[in-house]
Design a protein around this motif. Structure first.
Motif, PDB file in Angstrom:
ATOM      1  N   LEU A 222      37.357  50.444   1.375  1.00  0.00           N
ATOM      2  CA  LEU A 222      37.454  51.883   1.197  1.00  0.00           C
ATOM      3  C   LEU A 222      38.494  52.618   2.113  1.00  0.00           C
ATOM      4  CD1 LEU A 222      34.086  53.018  -0.060  1.00  0.00           C
ATOM      5  CD2 LEU A 222      36.060  52.835  -1.530  1.00  0.00           C
ATOM      6  N   ILE A 223      38.369  52.068   3.629  1.00  0.00           N
ATOM      7  CA  ILE A 223      39.310  52.820   4.808  1.00  0.00           C
ATOM      8  C   ILE A 223      40.561  52.359   4.390  1.00  0.00           C
ATOM      9  CG2 ILE A 223      39.526  52.722   7.166  1.00  0.00           C
ATOM     10  CD1 ILE A 223      36.777  52.720   7.493  1.00  0.00           C
ATOM     11  N   ILE A 224      40.648  51.044   3.991  1.00  0.00           N
ATOM     12  CA  ILE A 224      42.083  50.398   3.772  1.00  0.00           C
ATOM     13  C   ILE A 224      42.801  51.345   2.435  1.00  0.00           C
ATOM     14  CG2 ILE A 224      43.477  48.441   3.010  1.00  0.00           C
ATOM     15  CD1 ILE A 224      41.543  46.888   4.635  1.00  0.00           C
ATOM     16  N   VAL A 225      42.128  51.480   1.488  1.00  0.00           N
ATOM     17  CA  VAL A 225      42.386  52.368   0.290  1.00  0.00           C
ATOM     18  C   VAL A 225      42.940  53.720   0.798  1.00  0.00           C
ATOM     19  CG1 VAL A 225      41.704  53.197  -1.920  1.00  0.00           C
ATOM     20  CG2 VAL A 225      41.404  50.898  -1.434  1.00  0.00           C
ATOM     21  N   VAL A 226      42.265  54.451   1.610  1.00  0.00           N
ATOM     22  CA  VAL A 226      42.432  55.747   1.985  1.00  0.00           C
ATOM     23  C   VAL A 226      43.729  55.569   3.016  1.00  0.00           C
ATOM     24  CG1 VAL A 226      41.709  57.545   3.713  1.00  0.00           C
ATOM     25  CG2 VAL A 226      40.032  56.645   2.056  1.00  0.00           C
ATOM     26  N   ILE A 227      43.890  54.571   3.734  1.00  0.00           N
ATOM     27  CA  ILE A 227      45.191  54.537   4.465  1.00  0.00           C
ATOM     28  C   ILE A 227      46.407  54.302   3.711  1.00  0.00           C
ATOM     29  CG2 ILE A 227      46.132  53.198   6.252  1.00  0.00           C
ATOM     30  CD1 ILE A 227      43.537  52.742   7.519  1.00  0.00           C
ATOM     31  N   GLY A 228      46.187  53.417   2.394  1.00  0.00           N
ATOM     32  CA  GLY A 228      47.299  53.237   1.475  1.00  0.00           C
ATOM     33  C   GLY A 228      47.669  54.501   0.864  1.00  0.00           C
ATOM     34  N   THR A 229      46.686  55.447   0.487  1.00  0.00           N
ATOM     35  CA  THR A 229      46.805  56.366  -0.318  1.00  0.00           C
ATOM     36  C   THR A 229      47.684  57.622   0.545  1.00  0.00           C
ATOM     37  OG1 THR A 229      44.839  56.568  -1.656  1.00  0.00           O
ATOM     38  CG2 THR A 229      45.669  58.442  -1.571  1.00  0.00           C
TER      39      THR A 229
ATOM     40  N   ALA B 211      58.870  54.219   8.002  1.00  0.00           N
ATOM     41  CA  ALA B 211      58.723  53.289   9.159  1.00  0.00           C
ATOM     42  C   ALA B 211      57.462  53.599  10.242  1.00  0.00           C
ATOM     43  CB  ALA B 211      59.964  52.974   9.710  1.00  0.00           C
ATOM     44  N   ILE B 212      57.684  54.914  10.822  1.00  0.00           N
ATOM     45  CA  ILE B 212      56.834  55.082  11.805  1.00  0.00           C
ATOM     46  C   ILE B 212      55.331  55.207  10.996  1.00  0.00           C
ATOM     47  CG2 ILE B 212      55.915  57.160  13.213  1.00  0.00           C
ATOM     48  CD1 ILE B 212      58.814  57.730  13.624  1.00  0.00           C
ATOM     49  N   PHE B 213      55.129  55.903   9.885  1.00  0.00           N
ATOM     50  CA  PHE B 213      53.825  55.930   9.333  1.00  0.00           C
ATOM     51  C   PHE B 213      53.316  54.628   8.762  1.00  0.00           C
ATOM     52  CE2 PHE B 213      54.723  60.646   9.463  1.00  0.00           C
ATOM     53  CZ  PHE B 213      53.901  60.870  10.124  1.00  0.00           C
ATOM     54  N   GLY B 214      54.359  53.743   8.403  1.00  0.00           N
ATOM     55  CA  GLY B 214      53.819  52.555   7.726  1.00  0.00           C
ATOM     56  C   GLY B 214      53.372  51.381   8.997  1.00  0.00           C
ATOM     57  N   ILE B 215      54.112  51.737  10.247  1.00  0.00           N
ATOM     58  CA  ILE B 215      53.714  50.814  11.250  1.00  0.00           C
ATOM     59  C   ILE B 215      52.018  51.385  11.749  1.00  0.00           C
ATOM     60  CG2 ILE B 215      54.115  50.499  13.710  1.00  0.00           C
ATOM     61  CD1 ILE B 215      57.120  50.277  12.843  1.00  0.00           C
ATOM     62  N   VAL B 216      51.990  52.701  11.804  1.00  0.00           N
ATOM     63  CA  VAL B 216      50.754  53.072  12.194  1.00  0.00           C
ATOM     64  C   VAL B 216      49.960  53.024  11.255  1.00  0.00           C
ATOM     65  CG1 VAL B 216      49.375  55.464  12.609  1.00  0.00           C
ATOM     66  CG2 VAL B 216      51.803  55.135  13.583  1.00  0.00           C
ATOM     67  N   GLY B 217      49.848  52.644  10.100  1.00  0.00           N
ATOM     68  CA  GLY B 217      48.932  52.457   8.921  1.00  0.00           C
ATOM     69  C   GLY B 217      48.632  51.023   9.030  1.00  0.00           C
ATOM     70  N   LEU B 218      49.736  50.233   9.412  1.00  0.00           N
ATOM     71  CA  LEU B 218      49.370  48.641   9.426  1.00  0.00           C
ATOM     72  C   LEU B 218      48.579  48.313  10.681  1.00  0.00           C
ATOM     73  CD1 LEU B 218      52.652  47.002   8.287  1.00  0.00           C
ATOM     74  CD2 LEU B 218      50.387  46.986   6.987  1.00  0.00           C
ATOM     75  N   LEU B 219      48.879  49.043  11.620  1.00  0.00           N
ATOM     76  CA  LEU B 219      48.152  48.633  13.019  1.00  0.00           C
ATOM     77  C   LEU B 219      46.652  49.538  12.810  1.00  0.00           C
ATOM     78  CD1 LEU B 219      50.546  50.284  15.809  1.00  0.00           C
ATOM     79  CD2 LEU B 219      49.726  47.880  15.245  1.00  0.00           C
ATOM     80  N   PHE B 220      46.271  50.535  12.056  1.00  0.00           N
ATOM     81  CA  PHE B 220      45.043  50.713  11.458  1.00  0.00           C
ATOM     82  C   PHE B 220      44.455  49.822  10.790  1.00  0.00           C
ATOM     83  CE2 PHE B 220      45.886  55.313  12.514  1.00  0.00           C
ATOM     84  CZ  PHE B 220      45.022  55.466  13.633  1.00  0.00           C
ATOM     85  N   ILE B 221      45.063  49.286   9.742  1.00  0.00           N
ATOM     86  CA  ILE B 221      44.527  48.213   8.855  1.00  0.00           C
ATOM     87  C   ILE B 221      44.063  46.694   9.723  1.00  0.00           C
ATOM     88  CG2 ILE B 221      44.973  46.409   7.145  1.00  0.00           C
ATOM     89  CD1 ILE B 221      46.307  48.968   5.805  1.00  0.00           C
ATOM     90  N   LEU B 222      44.871  46.567  10.695  1.00  0.00           N
ATOM     91  CA  LEU B 222      44.845  45.330  11.591  1.00  0.00           C
ATOM     92  C   LEU B 222      43.657  45.533  12.306  1.00  0.00           C
ATOM     93  CD1 LEU B 222      48.526  44.100  12.653  1.00  0.00           C
ATOM     94  CD2 LEU B 222      46.725  42.932  11.065  1.00  0.00           C
ATOM     95  N   LEU B 223      43.495  46.921  12.754  1.00  0.00           N
ATOM     96  CA  LEU B 223      42.319  47.184  13.846  1.00  0.00           C
ATOM     97  C   LEU B 223      40.983  47.014  12.921  1.00  0.00           C
ATOM     98  CD1 LEU B 223      41.208  48.375  16.545  1.00  0.00           C
ATOM     99  CD2 LEU B 223      41.562  50.492  15.383  1.00  0.00           C
TER     100      LEU B 223
ATOM    101  N   ILE C 191      52.583  60.442   2.425  1.00  0.00           N
ATOM    102  CA  ILE C 191      53.580  60.847   3.638  1.00  0.00           C
ATOM    103  C   ILE C 191      54.970  60.333   3.152  1.00  0.00           C
ATOM    104  CG2 ILE C 191      54.293  59.830   5.763  1.00  0.00           C
ATOM    105  CD1 ILE C 191      52.262  61.867   5.978  1.00  0.00           C
ATOM    106  N   THR C 192      55.020  59.080   2.464  1.00  0.00           N
ATOM    107  CA  THR C 192      56.521  58.744   2.054  1.00  0.00           C
ATOM    108  C   THR C 192      56.866  59.930   0.961  1.00  0.00           C
ATOM    109  OG1 THR C 192      55.416  57.565   0.174  1.00  0.00           O
ATOM    110  CG2 THR C 192      55.949  56.329   2.043  1.00  0.00           C
ATOM    111  N   GLN C 193      56.096  60.584   0.036  1.00  0.00           N
ATOM    112  CA  GLN C 193      56.616  61.574  -0.695  1.00  0.00           C
ATOM    113  C   GLN C 193      56.929  62.906  -0.019  1.00  0.00           C
ATOM    114  OE1 GLN C 193      57.141  61.057  -4.294  1.00  0.00           O
ATOM    115  NE2 GLN C 193      56.187  59.063  -3.624  1.00  0.00           N
ATOM    116  N   LEU C 194      56.205  63.224   1.040  1.00  0.00           N
ATOM    117  CA  LEU C 194      56.554  64.319   1.688  1.00  0.00           C
ATOM    118  C   LEU C 194      57.794  64.137   2.631  1.00  0.00           C
ATOM    119  CD1 LEU C 194      52.911  65.366   2.936  1.00  0.00           C
ATOM    120  CD2 LEU C 194      54.352  66.595   1.345  1.00  0.00           C
ATOM    121  N   SER C 195      58.221  62.954   3.022  1.00  0.00           N
ATOM    122  CA  SER C 195      59.394  62.626   3.798  1.00  0.00           C
ATOM    123  C   SER C 195      60.588  62.534   2.979  1.00  0.00           C
ATOM    124  CB  SER C 195      58.887  61.323   4.614  1.00  0.00           C
ATOM    125  OG  SER C 195      59.090  60.123   3.643  1.00  0.00           O
TER     126      SER C 195
END
Length: 145
Positions: free
Chosen positions: A17-24, A57-69, A29-33
């Motif tokens: 569920l956390i990974i789904v929330v991060i993906g959403t 790219a910035i938010f993608g990297i941050v999201g991937l770091l959260f998923i890896l964590l 963020i991509t729509q807003l950017s």
């Protein structure tokens, strides 16, 4: 004799569920950017699409770091043998522990070491039978150490 206890399926569901929330969140963020880059391009009469890519790219990297964590942190597990308790967060010999405090009102149980530090034991992820067995083993082993 060493006994290991593993968390239930609920921890796996929480991670999914956390990974789904991060993906959403990343999709929003991509729509807003995209809207931001379009607005700035119109305002400054220049093609500023690179802003979209930089933000993505910035938010993608941050999201991937959260998923890896989440994935690398590991499922909660407890290992108890005659002289030691080991969890994902700490390893202590029973003779280093002063007392065990059971959970109260939704809080997690914890142990206090002889030097006064508190170590939480995440028992809420385990089955009721395992929680009761872990608690009785901890109380018994800390008293006899």
């Amino acid at each position: 004799m060493e006994k290991r206890y593993y968390s239930q399926l609920s921890y796996f569901i929480k991670a999914i569920l956390i990974i789904v929330v991060i993906g959403t969140f990343f999709y929003i963020i991509t729509q807003l950017s995209d809207k931001l880059a379009e607005t700035l391009s119109i305002k400054f009469r220049k093609n500023l699409v690179f802003i979209k890519y930089i933000l993505d790219a910035i938010f993608g990297i941050v999201g991937l770091l959260f998923i890896l964590l989440i994935l690398l942190r590991g499922k909660p597990q407890i290992t108890i043998n005659e002289t030691r308790i080991r969890t994902n967060r700490f390893r202590k010999n029973f003779d280093e522990l002063a007392s065990y405090h059971p959970s109260r009102g939704g809080s997690e149980p914890y142990v206090i070491s002889k030097d006064g530090k508190q170590y939480d034991i995440e028992l809420s992820w385990f089955s009721k039978k395992d929680r009761q067995e872990i608690e009785s083993l901890l109380q018994e082993r800390i008293k006899t150490a």
